[in-house]
Design a protein around this motif. Structure first.
Motif, PDB file in Angstrom:
ATOM      1  N   GLY B  17      36.243-110.483  26.024  1.00 40.57           N
ATOM      2  CA  GLY B  17      35.722-112.205  26.583  1.00 40.57           C
ATOM      3  C   GLY B  17      35.104-112.365  26.703  1.00 40.57           C
ATOM      4  N   PHE B  18      33.488-111.404  27.482  1.00 39.42           N
ATOM      5  CA  PHE B  18      32.734-112.167  28.143  1.00 39.42           C
ATOM      6  C   PHE B  18      31.951-111.833  26.967  1.00 39.42           C
ATOM      7  N   LYS B  19      30.884-112.387  26.420  1.00 42.53           N
ATOM      8  CA  LYS B  19      29.809-112.736  25.710  1.00 42.53           C
ATOM      9  C   LYS B  19      28.265-112.691  25.846  1.00 42.53           C
ATOM     10  N   ALA B  20      28.270-111.151  25.934  1.00 46.58           N
ATOM     11  CA  ALA B  20      27.301-110.859  26.191  1.00 46.58           C
ATOM     12  C   ALA B  20      25.669-111.551  25.063  1.00 46.58           C
ATOM     13  N   LEU B  21      26.535-111.346  23.704  1.00 49.23           N
ATOM     14  CA  LEU B  21      25.642-112.317  23.227  1.00 49.23           C
ATOM     15  C   LEU B  21      26.034-113.131  23.061  1.00 49.23           C
ATOM     16  N   ASN B  22      25.807-114.226  22.916  1.00 53.00           N
ATOM     17  CA  ASN B  22      26.196-115.697  21.988  1.00 53.00           C
ATOM     18  C   ASN B  22      25.069-116.642  21.387  1.00 53.00           C
ATOM     19  N   GLN B  23      25.672-116.172  19.914  1.00 53.48           N
ATOM     20  CA  GLN B  23      25.048-117.153  18.686  1.00 53.48           C
ATOM     21  C   GLN B  23      23.316-117.065  18.732  1.00 53.48           C
ATOM     22  N   LEU B  24      23.367-115.331  19.087  1.00 53.46           N
ATOM     23  CA  LEU B  24      21.878-115.560  18.590  1.00 53.46           C
ATOM     24  C   LEU B  24      21.125-115.295  17.284  1.00 53.46           C
ATOM     25  N   ASN B  25      19.956-116.195  17.525  1.00 49.01           N
ATOM     26  CA  ASN B  25      19.267-116.146  16.456  1.00 49.01           C
ATOM     27  C   ASN B  25      18.437-116.011  16.268  1.00 49.01           C
ATOM     28  N   PHE B  26      17.286-115.128  15.966  1.00 48.68           N
ATOM     29  CA  PHE B  26      16.588-114.380  16.334  1.00 48.68           C
ATOM     30  C   PHE B  26      15.357-113.856  14.819  1.00 48.68           C
ATOM     31  N   SER B  27      14.236-113.979  14.880  1.00 44.88           N
ATOM     32  CA  SER B  27      13.481-113.381  13.747  1.00 44.88           C
ATOM     33  C   SER B  27      11.973-112.762  14.041  1.00 44.88           C
ATOM     34  N   MET B  28      11.771-112.129  13.892  1.00 42.22           N
ATOM     35  CA  MET B  28      10.170-111.753  13.529  1.00 42.22           C
ATOM     36  C   MET B  28       9.617-111.220  12.372  1.00 42.22           C
ATOM     37  N   ASP B  29       8.340-111.033  12.635  1.00 40.67           N
ATOM     38  CA  ASP B  29       7.580-111.069  11.105  1.00 40.67           C
ATOM     39  C   ASP B  29       6.819-109.692  11.108  1.00 40.67           C
ATOM     40  N   VAL B  30       6.405-109.323   9.640  1.00 41.49           N
ATOM     41  CA  VAL B  30       6.225-107.485   9.996  1.00 41.49           C
ATOM     42  C   VAL B  30       4.837-107.898  11.164  1.00 41.49           C
ATOM     43  N   GLY B  31       5.120-106.056  11.611  1.00 43.25           N
ATOM     44  CA  GLY B  31       3.631-105.890  11.903  1.00 43.25           C
ATOM     45  C   GLY B  31       2.888-107.140  13.593  1.00 43.25           C
ATOM     46  N   GLU B  32       4.672-107.825  13.887  1.00 43.00           N
ATOM     47  CA  GLU B  32       4.392-108.504  15.017  1.00 43.00           C
ATOM     48  C   GLU B  32       4.790-107.498  16.224  1.00 43.00           C
ATOM     49  N   LEU B  33       3.864-108.214  17.621  1.00 37.26           N
ATOM     50  CA  LEU B  33       4.491-107.318  18.466  1.00 37.26           C
ATOM     51  C   LEU B  33       4.792-109.079  19.754  1.00 37.26           C
ATOM     52  N   ARG B  34       6.152-108.568  19.780  1.00 36.46           N
ATOM     53  CA  ARG B  34       7.394-109.927  20.023  1.00 36.46           C
ATOM     54  C   ARG B  34       8.244-108.893  21.409  1.00 36.46           C
TER      55      ARG B  34
END
Lengths: 364, 258
Positions: B17-34
């Motif tokens: 019931g507890f949402k540790a992640l909630n509708q998470l949209n994430f993207s990253m490019d090749v070679g990126e440092l995020r």
């Protein structure tokens, strides 16, 4: 080194010991093979199996069935008539063949161990739950073998001493001597196999699985397959040990699958030093020799002594005899004798690995 | 899409019931440092757990390179695809030496029989020696790793990560418990790694984040709160509120949350 020790054992012991003692030592040497298998999974991989009696007994039964079939054509082993069995059960048939039996002795326990192991490891059952599960399996196998009079003579087991193979009586001194030599040779080979397994990449991975299994997954290894493999190898070693033990004791029975015996196996390895192969051998030999000596002299005392031995090892020598000899025996003997410890500079320098490294590698 | 190394869509993980992640949209490019930051319980570590297969998402999916949906793969298969992970507390093998630790990460193939019959290739021995140099562990290369200091273990684990030669490195709090000097060195190490890898770093130490960050993602209650350069993120009133509970004050230079 290993070959030399094996040769010495084969040449010297028969001269020094009576036939009775030699047979005893031969049995203990086959138990040492079993101990190697336990050490492989417990000492190196961290899997504490309390069910190795299964694989030990399977190997013993495989060979005993073959020996019980050394009869004139058309006859079946005598005990069957007691239970009114006329025809040989189907699973006895292949044991007429000697090559099949020699393969079955290690393949049947290996496959059984592999299957049981795979099911358990795949579900990520670990630690004490694994140990309890192996013990439960042991009880299942024990009760099954105990109850099946019509198939394998139930609780009475199968005798091997009275069988004759190629005109040689198994219980005779000559046959027993040959078995003794065979046991020493196989023990040496098993030791070599375990050395090879624990030496290279594979051995380091076993240690990695023991110390942090889930971390190995993130390195791209699948611990399930490694554990299944090493558990199967351990089962095969136990099967071979069981076969050798059976022919040197003259009987195999469900007693081999008693809970206490499987726990004893673990004690040998703990006493000798887990994670050291030679320790497993020494532990198996020492504990069993002590047992036969003590139970001859004071039949009542042995079980107490075994309990004390285990407690003593756990509290005083947690690494076992060989582990202790390798790590701290020297300094402890010094302090017992009242000599100063070997510390030549400040203790903070003595314990700093970087300083020690420079001391050892750069000073000369 | 082809230049994205990692995309997550509507990722949701709920624990009873507890949402540790909630509708998470994430993207990253090749070679990126995020760099990913966020207060405690924001779901940062759970996010890494989902990517590496330790936790299965309740909904949504993770796409890595052209492998859509990692859901069916287990941890070791995902690792073999090229995702490496460094844990919050250093998890190196204490009984093995740094050299053996690195070799273990470097050796391949990783199945049972190759490890039984195969030797470590000369190329991988070279790599390991090079990594010992880079991480400054040459002097202690053949001592059991349990004798290393905390900082050295952190570095060894980063070394193991590189030895795996993954395409994507997930680094969870690389400077926790390090001295200021070690922190700066670690930052430089990560920056040099970023030249040839895509990296996600999770960190609390804002000084450190400022040193290495190009793009920062702020997680809060299992979703992305905002994304941008360090300056943009620090100026964002929502972020300040999340971290400090009050929009009036400005974000301090070193926010320590756990």
């Amino acid at each position: 080194m290993v070959v030399a020790i094996a040769l010495l054992t084969i040449l010297l012991l028969p001269l020094l010991l009576s036939d009775f003692r030699l047979k005893l030592v031969g049995r203990f040497l086959s138990l040492a093979i079993l101990a190697l298998g336990i050490d492989l999974i417990w000492g190196y991989t961290g899997l504490l199996s309390l069910g190795h009696g299964i694989f030990f007994a399977l190997g013993g039964y495989a060979l005993a069935m073959h020996l019980n079939l050394q009869l004139p054509d058309g006859q079946i082993p005598e005990f069957f008539s007691l239970y009114g069995v006329q025809d040989l059960p189907w699973f006895w048939q292949p044991f007429y063949s000697m090559p099949f039996t020699f393969v079955a002795i290690w393949v049947i326990p290996m496959v059984t161990a592999g299957l049981l192991g795979y099911l358990v490891f795949r579900n990520r059952i670990r630690g004490v739950y694994f140990s309890i599960l192996t013990q439960a399996m042991l009880v299942v196998f024990f009760n099954f073998f105990n109850g099946q009079q019509k198939l394998i003579n139930g609780t009475n087991g199968l005798k091997t001493d009275t069988a004759t193979v190629m005109g040689v009586l198994m219980g005779s001194d000559g046959a027993q001597m040959a078995l003794f030599i065979l046991t020493v040779v196989i023990l040496a080979l098993a030791y070599g196999l375990c050395r090879w397994l624990t030496g290279g990449r594979f051995g380091r991975l076993l240690i990695a699985i023991r110390d942090d299994e889930s971390r190995t997954r993130f390195l791209g290894y699948n611990p399930t397959s490694f554990k299944t493999f090493v558990f199967a190898v351990s089962g095969a070693l136990a099967g071979i040990a069981g076969a050798l033990y059976t022919v040197q004791s003259g009987i195999v029975s469900p007693q081999y699958m008693e809970i206490a015996f499987s726990i004893e196996m673990v004690i040998w390895v703990a006493v000798g030093g887990r994670g050291t192969l030679i320790g497993a051998i020494i532990g198996a030999l020492m504990v069993n020799l002590a047992r036969s000596f003590l139970s001859e002299q004071f039949p009542e005392v042995w079980l107490f002594f075994q309990g004390i031995l285990f407690l003593g090892v756990v509290t005083v020598l947690p690494q076992g005899i060989v582990g202790w000899l390798r790590s701290e025996a020297g300094s402890q003997m010094r302090s017992l004798l009242g000599r100063p410890q070997r510390v030549s500079t400040y203790s903070s320098l003595e314990t700093d690995p970087e300083v020690q490294y420079e001391h050892e590698n750069l000073s000369h | 899409m082809s230049t994205k190394i990692l995309v997550t869509e509507n990722l949701t993980v709920s624990f009873g019931g507890f949402k540790a992640l909630n509708q998470l949209n994430f993207s990253m490019d090749v070679g990126e440092l995020r760099v990913i930051i966020g207060p405690n319980g924001a779901g940062k570590t759970t996010f890494l757990d989902v990517i590496t297969g330790k936790v299965r998402p309740t909904e949504g999916q993770v796409t890595f390179k052209n492998h859509r949906n990692l859901r069916k793969l287990s941890e070791y298969q995902i690792a073999q695809l090229g995702i490496g992970r460094k844990f919050q507390t250093p998890r190196v093998y204490p009984k093995l030496t740094p050299r053996e630790n690195l070799q273990l990460a470097c050796d391949r193939p990783k199945a049972v029989f190759p490890s039984l019959f195969g030797q470590s290739s000369p190329a991988s021995r070279q790599t390991v020696q090079g990594l010992l140099d880079t991480t400054g562990l040459v002097a202690k290369a053949d001592l059991p790793a349990q004798y290393l200091s905390h900082g050295e273990k952190q570095w060894l684990e980063i070394g193991m990560l590189v030895a795996q030669s993954p395409d994507l490195l997930l680094v969870d709090e690389p400077v926790a418990g390090l001295t200021d000097e070690e922190t700066v060195l670690t930052g430089e190490l990560l920056l040099s790694l970023a030249e040839s890898h895509s990296i996600i770093v999770i960190e609390h130490d804002m000084e450190f984040v400022r040193q290495i960050a190009q793009t920062v993602t702020v997680l809060h209650q299992g979703s992305v709160l905002c994304e941008g350069t360090m300056a943009e993120v620090q100026a964002n009133p929502q972020v300040i509120e999340v971290y400090l509970g009050s929009p009036a004050e400005s974000a301090p230079s070193r926010v320590q949350v756990g």
